[in-house]
Write a protein that holds these residues in place. Structure first.
Motif, PDB file in Angstrom:
ATOM      1  N   VAL A 106       0.815  -1.221   0.000  1.00 57.16           N
ATOM      2  CA  VAL A 106       0.000   0.000   0.000  1.00 57.16           C
ATOM      3  C   VAL A 106       0.849   1.272   0.000  1.00 57.16           C
ATOM      4  CG1 VAL A 106      -1.949  -1.130   1.100  1.00 57.16           C
ATOM      5  CG2 VAL A 106      -0.179  -0.090   2.519  1.00 57.16           C
ATOM      6  N   VAL A 107       2.117   1.175   0.322  1.00 63.56           N
ATOM      7  CA  VAL A 107       2.999   2.347   0.308  1.00 63.56           C
ATOM      8  C   VAL A 107       3.547   2.519  -1.105  1.00 63.56           C
ATOM      9  CG1 VAL A 107       5.122   3.377   1.181  1.00 63.56           C
ATOM     10  CG2 VAL A 107       3.618   2.123   2.730  1.00 63.56           C
ATOM     11  N   LYS A 108       3.149   3.578  -1.764  1.00 58.87           N
ATOM     12  CA  LYS A 108       3.554   3.829  -3.148  1.00 58.87           C
ATOM     13  C   LYS A 108       4.607   4.927  -3.263  1.00 58.87           C
ATOM     14  CE  LYS A 108       0.562   0.813  -4.523  1.00 58.87           C
ATOM     15  NZ  LYS A 108       1.020  -0.525  -5.004  1.00 58.87           N
ATOM     16  N   TYR A 109       4.725   5.742  -2.226  1.00 58.22           N
ATOM     17  CA  TYR A 109       5.703   6.838  -2.232  1.00 58.22           C
ATOM     18  C   TYR A 109       6.438   6.841  -0.898  1.00 58.22           C
ATOM     19  CZ  TYR A 109       2.838   8.608  -6.093  1.00 58.22           C
ATOM     20  OH  TYR A 109       2.149   8.737  -7.268  1.00 58.22           O
ATOM     21  N   ALA A 110       7.732   7.127  -0.942  1.00 55.54           N
ATOM     22  CA  ALA A 110       8.518   7.194   0.285  1.00 55.54           C
ATOM     23  C   ALA A 110       9.659   8.182   0.100  1.00 55.54           C
ATOM     24  CB  ALA A 110       9.078   5.817   0.650  1.00 55.54           C
ATOM     25  N   ALA A 111       9.915   8.944   1.149  1.00 56.59           N
ATOM     26  CA  ALA A 111      11.060   9.854   1.188  1.00 56.59           C
ATOM     27  C   ALA A 111      11.724   9.676   2.548  1.00 56.59           C
ATOM     28  CB  ALA A 111      10.617  11.296   0.985  1.00 56.59           C
ATOM     29  N   CYS A 112      13.014   9.426   2.547  1.00 56.93           N
ATOM     30  CA  CYS A 112      13.752   9.166   3.790  1.00 56.93           C
ATOM     31  C   CYS A 112      14.926  10.138   3.879  1.00 56.93           C
ATOM     32  CB  CYS A 112      14.253   7.720   3.819  1.00 56.93           C
ATOM     33  SG  CYS A 112      12.955   6.475   3.569  1.00 56.93           S
ATOM     34  N   ARG A 113      15.110  10.699   5.068  1.00 58.33           N
ATOM     35  CA  ARG A 113      16.197  11.662   5.261  1.00 58.33           C
ATOM     36  C   ARG A 113      16.945  11.343   6.548  1.00 58.33           C
ATOM     37  NH1 ARG A 113      11.745  15.334   4.220  1.00 58.33           N
ATOM     38  NH2 ARG A 113      11.696  15.921   2.009  1.00 58.33           N
ATOM     39  N   ASP A 114      18.260  11.513   6.488  1.00 57.84           N
ATOM     40  CA  ASP A 114      19.107  11.329   7.665  1.00 57.84           C
ATOM     41  C   ASP A 114      19.048  12.594   8.508  1.00 57.84           C
ATOM     42  OD1 ASP A 114      21.025  10.806   9.540  1.00 57.84           O
ATOM     43  OD2 ASP A 114      22.606  10.280   8.125  1.00 57.84           O
ATOM     44  N   ARG A 115      18.596  12.463   9.743  1.00 63.81           N
ATOM     45  CA  ARG A 115      18.496  13.610  10.645  1.00 63.81           C
ATOM     46  C   ARG A 115      19.587  13.598  11.718  1.00 63.81           C
ATOM     47  NH1 ARG A 115      13.434  16.195  10.477  1.00 63.81           N
ATOM     48  NH2 ARG A 115      12.965  16.516   8.280  1.00 63.81           N
ATOM     49  N   GLY A 116      20.701  12.951  11.435  1.00 58.36           N
ATOM     50  CA  GLY A 116      21.802  12.912  12.401  1.00 58.36           C
ATOM     51  C   GLY A 116      21.555  11.861  13.459  1.00 58.36           C
ATOM     52  N   GLY A 117      20.652  12.116  14.369  1.00 56.57           N
ATOM     53  CA  GLY A 117      20.369  11.151  15.431  1.00 56.57           C
ATOM     54  C   GLY A 117      19.324  10.129  15.060  1.00 56.57           C
ATOM     55  N   GLY A 118      18.763  10.224  13.862  1.00 59.93           N
ATOM     56  CA  GLY A 118      17.728   9.279  13.458  1.00 59.93           C
ATOM     57  C   GLY A 118      17.385   9.435  11.994  1.00 59.93           C
ATOM     58  N   VAL A 119      16.322   8.756  11.584  1.00 60.84           N
ATOM     59  CA  VAL A 119      15.895   8.783  10.184  1.00 60.84           C
ATOM     60  C   VAL A 119      14.448   9.277  10.118  1.00 60.84           C
ATOM     61  CG1 VAL A 119      15.506   7.419   8.097  1.00 60.84           C
ATOM     62  CG2 VAL A 119      17.444   6.893   9.587  1.00 60.84           C
ATOM     63  N   TYR A 120      14.220  10.276   9.281  1.00 55.55           N
ATOM     64  CA  TYR A 120      12.882  10.816   9.058  1.00 55.55           C
ATOM     65  C   TYR A 120      12.295  10.117   7.841  1.00 55.55           C
ATOM     66  CZ  TYR A 120       9.215  14.207   7.886  1.00 55.55           C
ATOM     67  OH  TYR A 120       8.021  14.801   7.578  1.00 55.55           O
ATOM     68  N   ILE A 121      11.100   9.527   7.997  1.00 58.32           N
ATOM     69  CA  ILE A 121      10.462   8.767   6.925  1.00 58.32           C
ATOM     70  C   ILE A 121       9.088   9.363   6.646  1.00 58.32           C
ATOM     71  CG2 ILE A 121       9.575   6.512   6.213  1.00 58.32           C
ATOM     72  CD1 ILE A 121      11.661   5.224   8.013  1.00 58.32           C
TER      73      ILE A 121
END
Length: 275
Positions: A106-121
């Motif tokens: 069901v997930v068709k789009y994803a953007a992931c970013r490195d936030r230093g202390g974690g990962v923003y999804i």
């Protein structure tokens, strides 16, 4: 090896061979020289086979290892199957689905970013109108548990899902009256609005989680046949569930919801003969 042996002038003199002699014509299959070359060839082949097997084993270990890069997070987001449980692979110690089922992804789009202390999804599904659509609360809850199981221990992940940002643009277009009607439709086919189509194509071309750029929008509109010039005025955006629009300062804007949807485009476009 035999060609190099026969080409060596010292060995030719030692064996009394001429430049035109061949190895097979000069030495029998059971000669000491032939046997030595056969043993050497077999040893080299065996060594190459060992190296090939070692390389395949290393490639498999690398492929089976979890390398939690940003592209890896993006990949596992799109692998999520809603409603399916996962099993632990005893050889890799990674959770995975027993059977792959594209109909449950069901997930068709994803953007992931490195936030230093974690990962923003940031993730979204596909709406009936073809635009990204926020996942429902129950799907998002299950997806967060899925990410928690697949990510390496100790990594903090922040997972969100929103509808597209509404974007409203004030655009004045100087048009060619031989090609376009005063309302922006084509003279040849009044059901087609090429400037609106160009704006929507540009917004759809922005990578999910990407950035709107004023100059690229201008380029997209200027490429339309029948457009002579244009003025791009205020650009305003409204994130999902917000009550009011805010003006975009500067040349770029990164959407909160991951994507953009033009709001009231027909009424914010105006067509003039001169600018």
């Amino acid at each position: 090896m035999t060609d190099q042996f026969m080409a060596d002038p010292v060995l030719r003199d030692l064996y009394g061979l001429s430049a035109n002699d061949t190895f097979d014509g000069s030495f029998s299959a059971v000669s000491l020289e032939s046997i030595l070359f056969g043993v050497m060839a077999a040893a080299i082949y065996a060594l190459e086979a060992i190296f090939d097997a070692f390389r395949r084993e290393m490639d498999k270990k690398i492929a089976d290892s979890v390398v939690a890069t940003i592209p890896w997070y993006h990949k596992i987001c799109l692998e999520y199957q809603h409603g399916d449980s996962m099993i632990l692979n005893e050889s890799t110690y990674e959770y995975q689905y027993e059977v792959e089922d594209d109909s449950k992804k069901v997930v068709k789009y994803a953007a992931c970013r490195d936030r230093g202390g974690g990962v923003y999804i940031l993730v979204a599904g596909m709406g009936e109108d073809g635009y990204p659509k926020a996942l429902s609360n129950d799907v998002l809850t299950a997806f967060r548990e899925y990410v928690s199981r697949r990510k390496p221990a100790g990594v903090i992940t922040d997972v969100f899902s929103y509808d597209p940002d509404d974007i409203k643009m004030q655009i004045r277009v100087q048009y060619d009256p031989m090609l376009l009607n005063p309302d922006g439709s084509l003279i040849a086919d009044s059901s087609i609005y090429p400037v609106e189509d160009a704006v929507n194509r540009y917004l759809a071309s922005i990578l999910y989680g990407g950035t709107f750029n004023r100059n690229k929008l201008i380029d997209a509109i200027q490429s339309v046949e029948g457009v002579k010039d244009l003025i791009l005025g205020d650009v305003n955006v409204k994130i999902a569930n917000a009550q009011a629009y805010t003006i975009v300062e500067g040349n770029n804007y990164t959407s909160v919801g991951g994507s953009f949807k033009a709001a009231d485009l027909r009424n914010t476009l105006s067509y003039v003969l001169e600018i």
